[in-house]
Design a protein around this motif. Structure first.
Motif, short mmCIF file in Angstrom:
data_model
loop_
_atom_site.label_atom_id
_atom_site.label_comp_id
_atom_site.label_asym_id
_atom_site.label_seq_id
_atom_site.Cartn_x
_atom_site.Cartn_y
_atom_site.Cartn_z
N VAL A 1 5.06 14.14 -68.69
CA VAL A 1 6.36 14.79 -69.50
C VAL A 1 7.28 13.76 -69.89
N SER A 2 7.63 12.48 -69.34
CA SER A 2 8.57 11.65 -69.75
C SER A 2 8.51 10.42 -69.05
N GLY A 3 9.27 9.44 -69.28
CA GLY A 3 9.14 8.31 -68.52
C GLY A 3 10.09 7.99 -67.21
N MET A 4 10.44 6.82 -66.92
CA MET A 4 11.02 6.56 -65.58
C MET A 4 12.55 7.04 -66.09
N GLU A 5 12.95 6.50 -67.32
CA GLU A 5 14.32 6.67 -67.76
C GLU A 5 14.93 8.13 -67.73
N LEU B 1 11.89 4.17 -57.01
CA LEU B 1 12.45 3.45 -57.83
C LEU B 1 12.37 3.98 -59.20
N SER B 2 13.25 4.05 -59.84
CA SER B 2 13.54 4.74 -61.25
C SER B 2 13.70 3.97 -62.45
N THR B 3 13.46 2.59 -62.22
CA THR B 3 13.34 1.80 -63.61
C THR B 3 12.35 0.71 -63.37
N ILE B 4 11.91 0.16 -64.30
CA ILE B 4 11.02 -0.90 -64.24
C ILE B 4 11.80 -2.21 -63.93
N LYS B 5 12.82 -2.60 -63.78
CA LYS B 5 13.56 -3.67 -63.40
C LYS B 5 13.84 -3.40 -61.96
#
Length: 624
Positions: free
Chosen positions: A286-290, A321-325
């Protein structure tokens, strides 16, 4: 008062010491009412003027004061010490710890792009009113039964195929028992024992941004991909009150489980980013982590490297964990915590831990559940899932081009840098690269239309221009450099259409810029006007209306300007005549002077450089 010597001023500013000569010291040393008398005591440094008053030494012995450290050196030493003790190392310097090996496995939960839930026909909803799309089975009403929605299987298969997995002809669903308010039935339906996809892999390349320690590439195994339900959304309120939105209960997920083959935090983060890109490319997610459509759990363990036969250390899991960083930061923090615990002689507990954006430490959430705690069992209400080979073959043939193939094309054929090519593919969920192609092919058609000799221009000569403007010049429109104008974000449709800067207008602008019909300065002003909606009749009309066409100097005008620039530069010209190696820096100096002397809107820097270089070459000794 006379001029103060530099040395005395330096001693005053940096060390707080006053000269024994001069009116300032004389004023403090000799009261106005006494013109003669005994010699005054030595003044203390300025930085002690506001300290407590010192008591006189009863022995009247002279006290030896320590040597004064210059203020600049003192500040420099303090900053260096602070860096040693408290400054956090950058992530680039934190990929390894000497004497220790890090091992990471990742579980990625991605929401499938489907119109209905996994076991009910209720609509999947993310922005509608809370609890407005809930079926009886979603909230475990007695007597309700799960009905597998076959439409959820297609995006799941596309995701598994993009990860090079083997699709299993028969798979089954299991119940994973745990009791929490976001799970009405007291169990989650998942595929633990017999998932629908196994034995995949994904290859990460150096251009993806992996840790340098991993070399040019690294391949990570995908243990399995399984389908499962999502839970309710919990909304925290005051007074320890939790509200539940059951719109999300039963939403279809895939869980991607990697093998524990990652050993560097940066590479783990790159893996999550590349999987997100793959799922977006095949339209599975549906969408990405953001936006919350993808979440990652990481399992972290460490062991000493002095004993190769030692088994992997006890692992802990960091949830949601909700972001790549956050993936990279959390792994580094947990690795360092485990090393500190083991160095102190303590044991690592198998537990679930949490991470907050911006924190420096993971935190304990609960003890780690095991297979026994979850009491996995086959779900008796759901029939086995049978997948035909003809469906798999059809999906394989219809998969879009992979990101790696796309990158190879952007870099090798169109001449973009690896960094720009990767950015084009990653941002705006792939819509920006579609926008790039629309602009590029329009520019290509316009160039071909006025190609009189039929040879055609090298695509790399204008593709790099289109790539630069699609990424960087458009990016500046909404950055701080745009000032108060940059308040509206650029929005791109999946097919690459942009409402604020239509691709047809940008391609017209870049065509004229490429043909040198307008200058770069004019092109940037036109782009800003286009972004602000001030070009009602388009780019071409604005150029005609305001007479913005580039009217370049003739050769005679260039030569006259060169004569003007070289006047009075005998020393520079002598250096050109006598230097064995061509002084390129001096040439750039003269070119800059030429640009300032002439009308900038009429000068082509490349042509101006050719004219001035030709004149300079005539002054140098011949090659013979």
């Amino acid at each position: 008062m006379g001029r103060v010597p530099v040395g005395e001023l330096s001693r005053y500013l940096l060390a707080g010491r006053l000269s024994t000569n001069g009116c300032l010291t004389s004023f403090r040393r000799t009261p106005r009412s006494r013109l003669v008398g005994p010699a005054p005591p030595t003044l203390r440094p300025l930085r002690t003027f506001h300290a407590a008053k010192e008591q006189p030494d009863p022995t009247h012995q002279q006290v030896q004061t320590p040597p004064t450290v210059p203020l600049r050196k003192k500040l420099k030493d303090e900053a260096k010490q602070a860096r040693k003790q408290g400054k956090k190392k950058s992530n680039a310097d934190s990929q390894t710890v000497e004497g220790w090996e890090l091992t990471v496995g990742i579980e990625i939960h991605a929401q499938l792009n489907t119109p209905c839930k996994l076991f009910s026909s209720a609509t999947t909803s993310f922005n509608d009113d809370p609890n407005s799309h809930v079926a009886l089975f979603d909230v475990a009403m007695p007597g309700s039964q799960p009905i597998f929605q076959t439409g959820t299987l297609i995006p799941a298969l596309r995701a598994a195929l993009s990860l090079n997995c083997d699709i299993q002809p028969v798979s089954r669903f299991d119940r994973k028992h745990y009791f929490w308010w976001d799970q009405p039935s007291g169990y989650q339906i998942t595929q633990y024992y017999q998932p629908f996809a196994k034995n995949g892999h994904i290859t990460l390349l150096a251009r993806d941004g992996i840790a340098p320690e991993d070399g040019k590439s690294v391949t990570i195994g995908i243990k399995q991909v399984q389908m499962e339900q999502d839970t309710a959304k919990t909304l925290a309120h005051n007074d320890n009150t939790q509200w539940l939105d059951f719109n999300r209960v039963g939403a279809p997920l895939i869980e991607i489980i990697t093998e524990p083959e990652l050993h560097h935090p940066r590479t783990a983060a790159v893996l999550v980013r590349k999987i997100q890109l793959l799922l977006s490319t095949v339209d599975a997610c549906v969408s990405g982590m953001e936006t919350g459509g993808l979440r990652a759990d990481v399992n972290v363990s460490v062991r000493r490297t002095d004993d190769p036969s030692q088994t992997l250390g006890t692992r802990t899991e960091i949830k949601n964990l909700s972001t790549i960083k956050a993936v990279e930061d959390a792994i580094i923090a947990e690795r360092d915590r485990q090393i500190r615990e083991l160095d102190a002689g303590r044991q690592i507990s198998s537990e679930t831990r949490g991470w907050s954006i911006g924190s420096t430490e993971t935190r304990r959430l609960r003890g780690k559940e095991g297979e026994v705690d979850y009491r996995y069992m086959p779900d008796p209400d759901i029939a086995p899932l049978v997948i035909g080979s003809d469906l798999i073959a059809h999906l394989k043939q219809s998969l879009p081009v992979t990101p790696d193939t796309e990158l190879d094309k952007l870099i090798s054929y169109f001449g973009l840098t690896p960094k720009d090519a990767l950015s084009l593919i990653n941002i705006d969920n792939g819509a920006r690269v579609e926008y790039f192609y629309r602009v590029l092919y329009s520019v290509q058609d316009m160039i071909a239309a006025d190609d009189l000799d039929g040879e055609g221009a090298d695509v790399k000569t204008y593709a790099a221009l289109v790539g630069n403007w699609t990424l960087h010049e458009l990016g500046r429109l909404t950055s701080s450099k745009a000032g108060p104008h940059g308040t509206v974000d650029l929005t791109f449709a999946p097919d690459g259409d942009c409402a604020q800067v239509p691709d047809a207008e940008l391609s017209q602008l870049l065509y004229h810029l490429y043909r040198k019909h307008i200058t770069g300065k004019v092109a940037k002003e036109l782009l800003m006007a286009l972004y602000l909606g001030e070009l009602e009749d388009g780019v071409r009309s604005a150029i005609d209306t305001h007479d913005l066409w580039f009217k370049e100097y003739s050769l005679e005008e260039y030569e006259a300007l060169v004569d003007e620039v070289l006047e009075g530069e005998d020393k520079v010209l002598q250096e050109f005549a006598t230097s064995a190696k061509f002084p390129q820096g001096k040439l750039m100096f003269l070119l800059g002077k030429m640009m300032r002397a002439g009308q900038t809107e009429r000068i082509d820097p490349a042509n101006a450089e050719k004219v001035i270089r030709t004149r300079i070459e005539s002054l140098r000794p011949s090659a013979a």
